[in-house]
Design a protein around this motif. Structure first.
Motif, PDB file in Angstrom:
ATOM      1  N   GLY A  12     -53.747  -8.127 -20.303  1.00 46.23           N
ATOM      2  CA  GLY A  12     -52.773  -9.008 -20.947  1.00 46.23           C
ATOM      3  C   GLY A  12     -51.357  -8.740 -20.455  1.00 46.23           C
ATOM      4  N   ALA A  13     -51.048  -7.464 -20.197  1.00 40.81           N
ATOM      5  CA  ALA A  13     -49.707  -7.105 -19.729  1.00 40.81           C
ATOM      6  C   ALA A  13     -49.417  -7.719 -18.362  1.00 40.81           C
ATOM      7  CB  ALA A  13     -49.567  -5.590 -19.665  1.00 40.81           C
ATOM      8  N   VAL A  14     -50.475  -8.006 -17.597  1.00 42.79           N
ATOM      9  CA  VAL A  14     -50.305  -8.624 -16.278  1.00 42.79           C
ATOM     10  C   VAL A  14     -50.347 -10.147 -16.374  1.00 42.79           C
ATOM     11  CG1 VAL A  14     -51.297  -8.868 -13.977  1.00 42.79           C
ATOM     12  CG2 VAL A  14     -51.249  -6.627 -15.090  1.00 42.79           C
ATOM     13  N   LEU A  15     -51.312 -10.676 -17.147  1.00 37.15           N
ATOM     14  CA  LEU A  15     -51.529 -12.115 -17.189  1.00 37.15           C
ATOM     15  C   LEU A  15     -50.459 -12.865 -17.977  1.00 37.15           C
ATOM     16  CD1 LEU A  15     -55.397 -12.424 -17.658  1.00 37.15           C
ATOM     17  CD2 LEU A  15     -54.048 -12.792 -15.584  1.00 37.15           C
ATOM     18  N   LEU A  16     -50.092 -12.372 -19.161  1.00 33.25           N
ATOM     19  CA  LEU A  16     -49.169 -13.114 -20.027  1.00 33.25           C
ATOM     20  C   LEU A  16     -47.800 -13.331 -19.378  1.00 33.25           C
ATOM     21  CD1 LEU A  16     -50.077 -11.698 -23.546  1.00 33.25           C
ATOM     22  CD2 LEU A  16     -50.703 -13.900 -22.559  1.00 33.25           C
ATOM     23  N   PRO A  17     -47.161 -12.313 -18.789  1.00 32.77           N
ATOM     24  CA  PRO A  17     -45.886 -12.586 -18.102  1.00 32.77           C
ATOM     25  C   PRO A  17     -46.039 -13.608 -16.969  1.00 32.77           C
ATOM     26  CG  PRO A  17     -46.137 -10.239 -18.464  1.00 32.77           C
ATOM     27  CD  PRO A  17     -47.456 -10.875 -18.806  1.00 32.77           C
ATOM     28  N   GLY A  18     -47.156 -13.516 -16.251  1.00 28.54           N
ATOM     29  CA  GLY A  18     -47.386 -14.490 -15.184  1.00 28.54           C
ATOM     30  C   GLY A  18     -47.526 -15.898 -15.714  1.00 28.54           C
ATOM     31  N   MET A  19     -48.208 -16.050 -16.862  1.00 35.63           N
ATOM     32  CA  MET A  19     -48.367 -17.375 -17.468  1.00 35.63           C
ATOM     33  C   MET A  19     -47.020 -17.920 -17.950  1.00 35.63           C
ATOM     34  SD  MET A  19     -51.858 -16.419 -19.526  1.00 35.63           S
ATOM     35  CE  MET A  19     -51.913 -17.892 -20.503  1.00 35.63           C
ATOM     36  N   ILE A  20     -46.179 -17.041 -18.495  1.00 39.56           N
ATOM     37  CA  ILE A  20     -44.846 -17.479 -18.946  1.00 39.56           C
ATOM     38  C   ILE A  20     -44.021 -17.964 -17.763  1.00 39.56           C
ATOM     39  CG2 ILE A  20     -42.677 -16.688 -19.949  1.00 39.56           C
ATOM     40  CD1 ILE A  20     -44.334 -14.797 -21.699  1.00 39.56           C
ATOM     41  N   LEU A  21     -44.035 -17.182 -16.686  1.00 42.56           N
ATOM     42  CA  LEU A  21     -43.292 -17.601 -15.479  1.00 42.56           C
ATOM     43  C   LEU A  21     -43.807 -18.932 -14.944  1.00 42.56           C
ATOM     44  CD1 LEU A  21     -42.963 -14.165 -13.621  1.00 42.56           C
ATOM     45  CD2 LEU A  21     -41.153 -15.438 -14.804  1.00 42.56           C
ATOM     46  N   PHE A  22     -45.135 -19.114 -14.992  1.00 48.05           N
ATOM     47  CA  PHE A  22     -45.725 -20.366 -14.514  1.00 48.05           C
ATOM     48  C   PHE A  22     -45.240 -21.547 -15.352  1.00 48.05           C
ATOM     49  CE2 PHE A  22     -49.169 -23.493 -14.922  1.00 48.05           C
ATOM     50  CZ  PHE A  22     -49.254 -23.920 -13.606  1.00 48.05           C
TER      51      PHE A  22
END
Length: 282
Positions: A12-22
């Protein structure tokens, strides 16, 4: 609080920031595309069905839902205390005499049935102990290795009978040796053998076997079945019908009596105690 599967937190620490940036990048490109299409107010009028504020909150809720799923997959735990415990119960191997003399009726309804009742009661009174079952007549073998499964034990006790072993006789020493081999030496609890028999043994040296067991820190208890006066040994046909009683070479009916002296001596040599199945020590 701890987590059973913390890997999902790292994910989650990797995926969630990436989803926010997307999502931020998608909104930026939409605004840029709107400017290229013309007057922003006119473009907004053409796409009046789309509410930007509602779209923003949908994105927020979608991110929160993903975070909740990842948190659930990580399996949070509150107030758990993981401890390794050592079982404190005893290892008890029961030796059940299934020789023909155990069919004598000086114990109601027979010696064997009385022994089975006593065994079931003993197992039921000891929920923390492990039990095994050895049966013997003219030979001995392990019917049930050490187990905590009471259903298996009760079934085995019920099914044990005179026909379980074809070789006739009573080999108490063999039963003790067979039982002694059935213990788990890595187990820290007490080890004991409990023999249920009428004590009629003229073939082996049970006192030597009892001393052997005692040398391995195995206690031996004996339970006597039968009366000092004795009773005849019934004979049955293949259909279970009584056909008579066992006789000696001269045709006299043989009376089988409990050998309390031998059973008591075995218990003393094994560091245990002797009791009669009636419940009173003699």
């Amino acid at each position: 609080m701890s987590f059973a599967q913390p890997l999902y937190l790292y994910l989650g620490a990797v995926l969630l920031p990436g989803m926010i940036l997307f999502m931020v990048e998608v909104r930026r490109r939409r605004r840029h595309l709107s400017k290229r299409l013309g007057d922003p107010a006119f473009v907004q009028q053409l796409s009046g069905s789309r509410n930007p504020v509602a779209g923003f909150w949908r994105s927020v809720m979608w991110l929160l839902a993903c975070a909740a799923v990842l948190l659930a997959l990580a399996r949070p735990r509150w107030g758990e205390d993981s401890r390794s415990t050592t079982q404190r119960g005893a290892q008890i191997i029961i030796g059940l005499d299934v020789s023909p003399s155990m069919l004598a009726a000086d114990e109601a309804p027979t010696r064997l049935d009385r022994a089975k009742t006593a065994i079931r009661e003993m197992i039921a009174r000891s929920p923390g102990d492990q039990f095994g079952l050895v049966i013997f007549s003219g030979a001995s073998f392990t019917l049930v290795p050490l187990t905590s499964d009471r259903d298996v034990l009760f079934t085995a006790v019920e099914q044990a009978g005179v026909d379980s072993i074809s070789r006739r006789g009573t080999v108490l020493a063999d039963a003790i040796y067979t039982a002694a081999r059935g213990f788990n030496d890595e187990f820290p609890g007490q080890k004991a053998i409990v023999l249920f028999s009428d004590g009629e043994d003229t073939e082996t040296k049970p006192l030597s076997a009892a001393r052997y067991a005692a040398g391995r820190d195995i206690l031996i208890y004996t339970v006597g079945l039968g009366s000092p006066q004795g009773a005849p040994i019934p004979l049955y046909d293949a259909k279970g019908n009584l056909t008579g009683f066992k006789e000696d070479a001269q045709g006299n009916v043989i009376h089988s009596a409990v050998n309390e002296a031998l059973l008591r001596a075995i218990a003393e040599a094994g560091g245990g105690a002797y009791r009669h199945a009636s419940g009173a020590a003699r």
